[in-house]
Design a protein around this motif. Structure first.
Motif, PDB file in Angstrom:
ATOM      1  N   HIS A   1     -15.496 -99.202 -62.661  1.00  0.00           N
ATOM      2  CA  HIS A   1     -15.979-100.057 -64.228  1.00  0.00           C
ATOM      3  C   HIS A   1     -14.758 -99.775 -65.072  1.00  0.00           C
ATOM      4  O   HIS A   1     -14.919-100.648 -65.727  1.00  0.00           O
ATOM      5  CB  HIS A   1     -17.388 -99.315 -64.723  1.00  0.00           C
ATOM      6  CG  HIS A   1     -18.284 -99.469 -63.488  1.00  0.00           C
ATOM      7  ND1 HIS A   1     -19.061 -99.099 -62.543  1.00  0.00           N
ATOM      8  CD2 HIS A   1     -19.089-101.202 -64.050  1.00  0.00           C
ATOM      9  CE1 HIS A   1     -20.138-100.091 -62.491  1.00  0.00           C
ATOM     10  NE2 HIS A   1     -20.060-101.033 -62.543  1.00  0.00           N
TER      11      HIS A   1
ATOM     12  N   SER B   1     -33.780 -98.031 -55.732  1.00  0.00           N
ATOM     13  CA  SER B   1     -33.790 -97.958 -57.250  1.00  0.00           C
ATOM     14  C   SER B   1     -35.009 -98.954 -57.470  1.00  0.00           C
ATOM     15  O   SER B   1     -35.071-100.012 -57.281  1.00  0.00           O
ATOM     16  CB  SER B   1     -32.274 -98.461 -57.455  1.00  0.00           C
ATOM     17  OG  SER B   1     -32.606 -98.190 -59.693  1.00  0.00           O
TER      18      SER B   1
ATOM     19  N   ASP C   1     -34.373 -99.857 -60.945  1.00  0.00           N
ATOM     20  CA  ASP C   1     -33.741-100.867 -61.523  1.00  0.00           C
ATOM     21  C   ASP C   1     -33.111-101.582 -60.374  1.00  0.00           C
ATOM     22  O   ASP C   1     -32.623-101.641 -59.634  1.00  0.00           O
ATOM     23  CB  ASP C   1     -33.202-100.218 -62.270  1.00  0.00           C
ATOM     24  CG  ASP C   1     -31.867-101.250 -62.613  1.00  0.00           C
ATOM     25  OD1 ASP C   1     -31.542-101.738 -62.345  1.00  0.00           O
ATOM     26  OD2 ASP C   1     -30.988-100.351 -63.830  1.00  0.00           O
ATOM     27  N   GLU C   2     -33.800-103.059 -60.252  1.00  0.00           N
ATOM     28  CA  GLU C   2     -33.327-103.812 -59.561  1.00  0.00           C
ATOM     29  C   GLU C   2     -32.308-104.496 -60.169  1.00  0.00           C
ATOM     30  O   GLU C   2     -31.419-104.713 -58.376  1.00  0.00           O
ATOM     31  CB  GLU C   2     -34.206-105.074 -60.075  1.00  0.00           C
ATOM     32  CG  GLU C   2     -35.621-105.075 -59.385  1.00  0.00           C
ATOM     33  CD  GLU C   2     -35.562-104.674 -57.733  1.00  0.00           C
ATOM     34  OE1 GLU C   2     -34.869-105.584 -57.068  1.00  0.00           O
ATOM     35  OE2 GLU C   2     -36.658-104.553 -57.547  1.00  0.00           O
ATOM     36  N   ASN C   3     -31.140-104.643 -60.598  1.00  0.00           N
ATOM     37  CA  ASN C   3     -29.700-104.707 -60.821  1.00  0.00           C
ATOM     38  C   ASN C   3     -29.186-103.748 -60.085  1.00  0.00           C
ATOM     39  O   ASN C   3     -27.601-104.316 -59.449  1.00  0.00           O
ATOM     40  CB  ASN C   3     -29.275-104.950 -62.690  1.00  0.00           C
ATOM     41  CG  ASN C   3     -30.748-106.675 -63.008  1.00  0.00           C
ATOM     42  OD1 ASN C   3     -30.154-107.724 -62.729  1.00  0.00           O
ATOM     43  ND2 ASN C   3     -30.173-106.700 -64.461  1.00  0.00           N
ATOM     44  N   ALA C   4     -29.394-102.754 -60.490  1.00  0.00           N
ATOM     45  CA  ALA C   4     -28.256-101.163 -59.861  1.00  0.00           C
ATOM     46  C   ALA C   4     -28.759-101.655 -58.307  1.00  0.00           C
ATOM     47  O   ALA C   4     -27.583-101.295 -57.597  1.00  0.00           O
ATOM     48  CB  ALA C   4     -29.409-100.230 -60.504  1.00  0.00           C
TER      49      ALA C   4
ATOM     50  N   ARG D   1     -28.818-104.556 -56.553  1.00  0.00           N
ATOM     51  CA  ARG D   1     -28.347-105.793 -56.133  1.00  0.00           C
ATOM     52  C   ARG D   1     -27.382-105.059 -56.154  1.00  0.00           C
ATOM     53  O   ARG D   1     -26.283-105.422 -54.938  1.00  0.00           O
ATOM     54  CB  ARG D   1     -28.989-106.449 -57.086  1.00  0.00           C
ATOM     55  CG  ARG D   1     -28.191-107.511 -56.693  1.00  0.00           C
ATOM     56  CD  ARG D   1     -29.131-109.288 -57.647  1.00  0.00           C
ATOM     57  NE  ARG D   1     -28.420-109.121 -58.568  1.00  0.00           N
ATOM     58  CZ  ARG D   1     -29.058-109.182 -59.374  1.00  0.00           C
ATOM     59  NH1 ARG D   1     -30.818-108.913 -59.100  1.00  0.00           N
ATOM     60  NH2 ARG D   1     -29.028-108.882 -60.665  1.00  0.00           N
ATOM     61  N   GLU D   2     -26.369-104.117 -57.179  1.00  0.00           N
ATOM     62  CA  GLU D   2     -25.297-104.581 -57.445  1.00  0.00           C
ATOM     63  C   GLU D   2     -24.258-103.337 -56.334  1.00  0.00           C
ATOM     64  O   GLU D   2     -23.366-103.246 -55.476  1.00  0.00           O
ATOM     65  CB  GLU D   2     -24.781-103.447 -58.365  1.00  0.00           C
ATOM     66  CG  GLU D   2     -24.572-104.663 -59.880  1.00  0.00           C
ATOM     67  CD  GLU D   2     -24.928-103.703 -61.034  1.00  0.00           C
ATOM     68  OE1 GLU D   2     -24.701-105.281 -61.884  1.00  0.00           O
ATOM     69  OE2 GLU D   2     -25.314-103.028 -61.530  1.00  0.00           O
TER      70      GLU D   2
ATOM     71  N   ASN E   1     -24.622-104.830 -52.608  1.00  0.00           N
ATOM     72  CA  ASN E   1     -23.250-105.949 -52.514  1.00  0.00           C
ATOM     73  C   ASN E   1     -22.543-105.331 -51.884  1.00  0.00           C
ATOM     74  O   ASN E   1     -21.164-105.881 -51.695  1.00  0.00           O
ATOM     75  CB  ASN E   1     -23.518-106.857 -54.170  1.00  0.00           C
ATOM     76  CG  ASN E   1     -24.229-107.329 -54.449  1.00  0.00           C
ATOM     77  OD1 ASN E   1     -25.362-108.401 -53.203  1.00  0.00           O
ATOM     78  ND2 ASN E   1     -24.850-108.453 -55.471  1.00  0.00           N
TER      79      ASN E   1
ATOM     80  N   ASP F   1     -28.742 -94.021 -57.772  1.00  0.00           N
ATOM     81  CA  ASP F   1     -28.815 -95.815 -58.783  1.00  0.00           C
ATOM     82  C   ASP F   1     -29.033 -95.131 -60.408  1.00  0.00           C
ATOM     83  O   ASP F   1     -28.250 -95.604 -60.759  1.00  0.00           O
ATOM     84  CB  ASP F   1     -30.321 -95.942 -58.451  1.00  0.00           C
ATOM     85  CG  ASP F   1     -31.693 -95.519 -59.039  1.00  0.00           C
ATOM     86  OD1 ASP F   1     -31.078 -93.798 -58.658  1.00  0.00           O
ATOM     87  OD2 ASP F   1     -32.163 -96.079 -59.487  1.00  0.00           O
TER      88      ASP F   1
ATOM     89  N   VAL G   1     -25.393 -95.977 -63.055  1.00  0.00           N
ATOM     90  CA  VAL G   1     -25.872 -96.907 -64.003  1.00  0.00           C
ATOM     91  C   VAL G   1     -25.381 -96.323 -65.248  1.00  0.00           C
ATOM     92  O   VAL G   1     -24.638 -96.838 -66.436  1.00  0.00           O
ATOM     93  CB  VAL G   1     -27.798 -97.522 -64.326  1.00  0.00           C
ATOM     94  CG1 VAL G   1     -27.866 -97.816 -65.559  1.00  0.00           C
ATOM     95  CG2 VAL G   1     -28.064 -97.270 -63.452  1.00  0.00           C
TER      96      VAL G   1
ATOM     97  N   LYS H   1     -21.748 -97.376 -65.348  1.00  0.00           N
ATOM     98  CA  LYS H   1     -21.122 -98.279 -66.073  1.00  0.00           C
ATOM     99  C   LYS H   1     -21.343 -98.509 -68.053  1.00  0.00           C
ATOM    100  O   LYS H   1     -21.146 -98.800 -68.675  1.00  0.00           O
ATOM    101  CB  LYS H   1     -22.584 -99.833 -65.818  1.00  0.00           C
ATOM    102  CG  LYS H   1     -22.394 -99.856 -64.673  1.00  0.00           C
ATOM    103  CD  LYS H   1     -23.286-101.561 -64.408  1.00  0.00           C
ATOM    104  CE  LYS H   1     -24.926-100.543 -64.650  1.00  0.00           C
ATOM    105  NZ  LYS H   1     -25.114-102.628 -64.353  1.00  0.00           N
TER     106      LYS H   1
END
Length: 399
Positions: free
Chosen positions: A17, A54, A56-59, A61-62, A65, A386, A390, A393
């Protein structure tokens, strides 16, 4: 330039990041505990069993990916208890026990719930306070004593909030009367790399980082508003983040501190065997050396040759391969080893005992000297993967 000491998950996540950065790793490659070894067709995760999950669905997914090709699983995890395998977490597997033991647990839990109790002051007292005597003494106490190698009365409550799920009362009541339930639900669905073992995550992060390996930083100095990281070479940086163990970082700045932690031994076994379709098993038995065993061939079909098994056993402390094999046989896993390997890690489990009271002072010392402590070992806090992602970031935005 931001200097990042340590190329484990924390250092790599931050380096990913913060583009104007350099990740400096002491070993020959990055990854920390996220290391995998390919040996004779088997891929062993040498730092223990790690999965991607996680709340945290965003974490989530990242991270998925970044790995790329993954296998999605619904957790199949058990506890070895009195010669049988019951569903994990223990309080959700009560329905699998004999009815007499279910009644014992239900009665004890109810009486514990209605009686007046003093607020807990340590981990053991917290177990009794929340779960009662039966669940504590049947599973939680023996397993955690085995893991921490410490009197649970000496472990502080700072650890509890982040790591031990506080089960809904209705889950325990349902399980006691024979109704299946699920606990620790954010781990119920998890992902794992299709190829390359868990180190795939570290390798893919490293592709987006400026990394130097085989470089151990031994001293940090400040000069003319800059930081000089001294190893075999010198690295001049504007800011410094250290993900190395916090006691090691403190020593780089001249402060000596002693904190409690447990090492980890991982034994990998490849070969033949008729094993259940489990992901991993927790083992509280005091006559079995390991506390957890994972079946990596069930994580991904690429972790072992066709019709072969890949098992890793985790031991808090030191162990020999023969002790692990003996333990597998004791709990009913008959394996025919073709390859057995062992890996040892100095830092694995942070122990929240009386020594943990020094941590805030050490963090303050580092920050006053311009060094930001970060990560499970760098900031000396028990974080899942996870959470590291987070927090990386968040720190990147601050930097």
């Amino acid at each position: 330039m931001i200097g990042i000491i340590g190329g484990g998950l924390a250092g790599l996540s931050l380096g990913y990041h913060v583009k104007n950065s350099i990740v400096i790793e002491a070993k020959d490659r990055v990854g920390g505990l996220l290391r995998s070894e390919y040996v004779e067709g088997y891929t062993f995760d040498t730092g223990g069993s790690h999965i991607i999950f996680s709340k945290d669905e965003n974490a989530l997914r990242e991270l998925v990916n970044i790995v790329g090709r993954v296998v999605e699983h619904r957790r199949r995890t058990f506890i070895h208890y009195k010669g049988r395998f019951i569903k994990y977490p223990f309080e959700n597997g009560i329905y699998m026990l004999p009815k007499e033991e279910r009644f014992e647990i239900l009665y004890d839990f109810f009486m514990n719930y209605v009686r007046e109790k003093e607020k807990p002051k340590n981990l053991l007292e917290w177990f009794y306070y929340v779960f009662g005597k039966a669940i504590t003494e049947k599973y939680l106490k023996p397993y955690n004593e085995k893991l921490w190698k410490t009197d649970l009365r000496k472990i502080t409550l700072e650890w509890v909030g982040n790591r031990v799920p506080n089960p809904p009362i209705e889950d325990i009541l349902k399980s006691c009367v024979g109704i299946p339930t699920e606990g620790y639900k954010h781990q119920l669905r998890f992902y794992y790399p299709l190829e390359g073992g868990i180190e795939t995550l570290a390798r893919n992060l490293a592709k987006c980082c400026n990394v130097v390996t085989n470089e151990r930083i031994r001293k940090i100095e400040r000069e003319d508003g800059k930081f000089i990281l001294k190893g075999k070479k010198e690295y001049v940086c504007d800011r410094v983040v250290s993900t190395a163990p916090i006691d090691v970082t403190a020593k780089m700045l001249g402060m000596n501190v002693k904190l409690s932690y447990n090492p980890l031994t991982v034994v990998g076994i490849g070969g033949k065997g008729d094993l259940p379709d489990f992901h991993w098993v927790y083992v509280p038995d005091d006559d079995v050396i390991f506390h957890r065993v994972a079946f990596l061939h069930n994580y991904s079909p690429n972790m072992a040759p066709e019709n072969r098994i890949n098992v890793i056993a985790e031991v808090s402390g030191k162990a020999e391969i023969d002790e692990v094999l003996e333990g597998l046989y004791k709990i009913g896993f008959n394996v025919e080893p073709e390859i057995c390997l062992k890996w040892e890690w100095d830092y694995a489990y942070i122990v929240y005992d009386e020594s943990y009271g020094q941590v805030e002072e050490v963090r303050k010392f580092l920050i006053e000297n311009g060094v930001i402590p970060f990560g499970r070992f760098g900031n000396w806090e028990y974080l899942n993967m996870d959470a590291v992602w987070v927090k990386a970031k968040e720190l990147a935005r601050e930097l």
